[in-house]
Design a protein around this motif. Sequence first.
Motif, PDB file in Angstrom:
ATOM      1  N   SER A   5       4.508   1.284  -5.026  1.00 31.94           N
ATOM      2  CA  SER A   5       3.855   0.761  -6.227  1.00 31.94           C
ATOM      3  C   SER A   5       4.810   0.008  -7.136  1.00 31.94           C
ATOM      4  O   SER A   5       4.367  -0.700  -8.037  1.00 31.94           O
ATOM      5  CB  SER A   5       3.223   1.924  -7.011  1.00 31.94           C
ATOM      6  OG  SER A   5       4.221   2.877  -7.393  1.00 31.94           O
ATOM      7  N   TYR A  14       3.524   8.500  -4.953  1.00 30.93           N
ATOM      8  CA  TYR A  14       2.498   7.864  -4.113  1.00 30.93           C
ATOM      9  C   TYR A  14       1.124   8.466  -4.402  1.00 30.93           C
ATOM     10  O   TYR A  14       0.938   9.684  -4.388  1.00 30.93           O
ATOM     11  CB  TYR A  14       2.832   8.048  -2.634  1.00 30.93           C
ATOM     12  CG  TYR A  14       1.762   7.471  -1.729  1.00 30.93           C
ATOM     13  CD1 TYR A  14       1.671   6.100  -1.530  1.00 30.93           C
ATOM     14  CD2 TYR A  14       0.827   8.291  -1.112  1.00 30.93           C
ATOM     15  CE1 TYR A  14       0.677   5.557  -0.733  1.00 30.93           C
ATOM     16  CE2 TYR A  14      -0.165   7.765  -0.303  1.00 30.93           C
ATOM     17  CZ  TYR A  14      -0.230   6.397  -0.112  1.00 30.93           C
ATOM     18  OH  TYR A  14      -1.224   5.867   0.680  1.00 30.93           O
ATOM     19  N   CYS A  15       0.157   7.602  -4.654  1.00 35.90           N
ATOM     20  CA  CYS A  15      -1.214   8.057  -4.910  1.00 35.90           C
ATOM     21  C   CYS A  15      -2.209   7.121  -4.236  1.00 35.90           C
ATOM     22  O   CYS A  15      -3.316   6.934  -4.725  1.00 35.90           O
ATOM     23  CB  CYS A  15      -1.483   8.173  -6.404  1.00 35.90           C
ATOM     24  SG  CYS A  15      -1.174   6.660  -7.341  1.00 35.90           S
ATOM     25  N   GLY A  16      -1.783   6.519  -3.133  1.00 39.12           N
ATOM     26  CA  GLY A  16      -2.646   5.606  -2.408  1.00 39.12           C
ATOM     27  C   GLY A  16      -3.665   6.332  -1.552  1.00 39.12           C
ATOM     28  O   GLY A  16      -3.746   7.567  -1.542  1.00 39.12           O
ATOM     29  N   GLU A  17      -4.434   5.552  -0.810  1.00 35.71           N
ATOM     30  CA  GLU A  17      -5.535   6.106  -0.017  1.00 35.71           C
ATOM     31  C   GLU A  17      -5.161   6.373   1.437  1.00 35.71           C
ATOM     32  O   GLU A  17      -5.947   6.987   2.166  1.00 35.71           O
ATOM     33  CB  GLU A  17      -6.737   5.156  -0.076  1.00 35.71           C
ATOM     34  CG  GLU A  17      -7.284   4.972  -1.496  1.00 35.71           C
ATOM     35  CD  GLU A  17      -8.468   4.022  -1.535  1.00 35.71           C
ATOM     36  OE1 GLU A  17      -8.798   3.442  -0.482  1.00 35.71           O
ATOM     37  OE2 GLU A  17      -9.053   3.860  -2.626  1.00 35.71           O
ATOM     38  N   LEU A  18      -3.984   5.922   1.863  1.00 33.86           N
ATOM     39  CA  LEU A  18      -3.597   6.145   3.257  1.00 33.86           C
ATOM     40  C   LEU A  18      -3.308   7.616   3.511  1.00 33.86           C
ATOM     41  O   LEU A  18      -2.765   8.310   2.640  1.00 33.86           O
ATOM     42  CB  LEU A  18      -2.342   5.323   3.597  1.00 33.86           C
ATOM     43  CG  LEU A  18      -2.457   3.805   3.590  1.00 33.86           C
ATOM     44  CD1 LEU A  18      -1.097   3.189   3.906  1.00 33.86           C
ATOM     45  CD2 LEU A  18      -3.498   3.339   4.597  1.00 33.86           C
ATOM     46  N   PRO A  19      -3.657   8.123   4.689  1.00 32.59           N
ATOM     47  CA  PRO A  19      -3.280   9.500   5.037  1.00 32.59           C
ATOM     48  C   PRO A  19      -1.768   9.657   5.006  1.00 32.59           C
ATOM     49  O   PRO A  19      -1.031   8.728   5.368  1.00 32.59           O
ATOM     50  CB  PRO A  19      -3.819   9.661   6.467  1.00 32.59           C
ATOM     51  CG  PRO A  19      -4.822   8.580   6.644  1.00 32.59           C
ATOM     52  CD  PRO A  19      -4.390   7.445   5.774  1.00 32.59           C
ATOM     53  N   HIS A  20      -1.302  10.817   4.593  1.00 30.14           N
ATOM     54  CA  HIS A  20       0.137  11.036   4.481  1.00 30.14           C
ATOM     55  C   HIS A  20       0.842  10.874   5.815  1.00 30.14           C
ATOM     56  O   HIS A  20       2.000  10.430   5.854  1.00 30.14           O
ATOM     57  CB  HIS A  20       0.407  12.416   3.874  1.00 30.14           C
ATOM     58  CG  HIS A  20       0.318  12.415   2.378  1.00 30.14           C
ATOM     59  ND1 HIS A  20       0.869  13.404   1.592  1.00 30.14           N
ATOM     60  CD2 HIS A  20      -0.253  11.530   1.513  1.00 30.14           C
ATOM     61  CE1 HIS A  20       0.632  13.136   0.317  1.00 30.14           C
ATOM     62  NE2 HIS A  20      -0.045  12.013   0.243  1.00 30.14           N
ATOM     63  N   THR A  65       0.824  -1.210   0.000  1.00 30.95           N
ATOM     64  CA  THR A  65       0.000   0.000   0.000  1.00 30.95           C
ATOM     65  C   THR A  65       0.857   1.259   0.000  1.00 30.95           C
ATOM     66  O   THR A  65       0.361   2.353  -0.290  1.00 30.95           O
ATOM     67  CB  THR A  65      -0.927   0.024   1.234  1.00 30.95           C
ATOM     68  OG1 THR A  65      -0.133   0.039   2.429  1.00 30.95           O
ATOM     69  CG2 THR A  65      -1.851  -1.174   1.252  1.00 30.95           C
TER      70      THR A  65
END
Length: 212
Positions: A13, A28-34, A10
């Motif tokens: 990539s 990074y373009c995931g959904e987790l908060p930075h 996650t």
Amino acid sequence: MVDFNFNINTLFSKEINAVQSDLIPHGYCGELPHTLVQQQVGWILDVMGEASAKAQGLKQQITSGMKFRQTEGQTVYILIDKYSNNERGSVIGILKVGHKKLFLMDGDGKANEMIPKCVLDFYVAESRQRSGCGKRLFEYMLNQENADPRFMAIDRPSNKFLSFLRKHYGLVNIIPQVNNYVIFGGFFKDRPQDCSPTPKKARIIMGKLQYV
């Protein structure tokens, strides 16, 4: 390989991922908060930095999340195995590089003030050494940094790392230094321009002669 209790995939990539002082992997373009991404990447650097120091017999680790967060102008390349650890991913190795202002002795014993690109930490998990992982990680770094290993200074290289450089890049003739860095014959020949400090220019600032 080193497993963590969170999903490596996650965060990253690609097989090899670049991270700088913000601790956010490039692209990074995931959904987790930075904030969570930064925390987890920091943990990875803590664990891998500790393993690197232990492998090199150092009293203090060179790389940690906190140290890296406080340092500008450095990049860590992180090599992962996306399919291990029940497809949650594992970390195989790290390679940290950056420019450093150094005084380096040439073959005649003359000190030269320079800002070369340096290898600051390099570690591949013992279970994945001698399998091409280190070479793949190092080659990726050279490509991304547009670097030539002849012109890089190596901070406290282990005997394994020196053997690696000799085997893959023919770097054999060490030029002795008074600091912890190692450079090789050819380091001072036909160097890229970005390896030397910009010459200082004399200017009058607020009535005083200063060099900037």
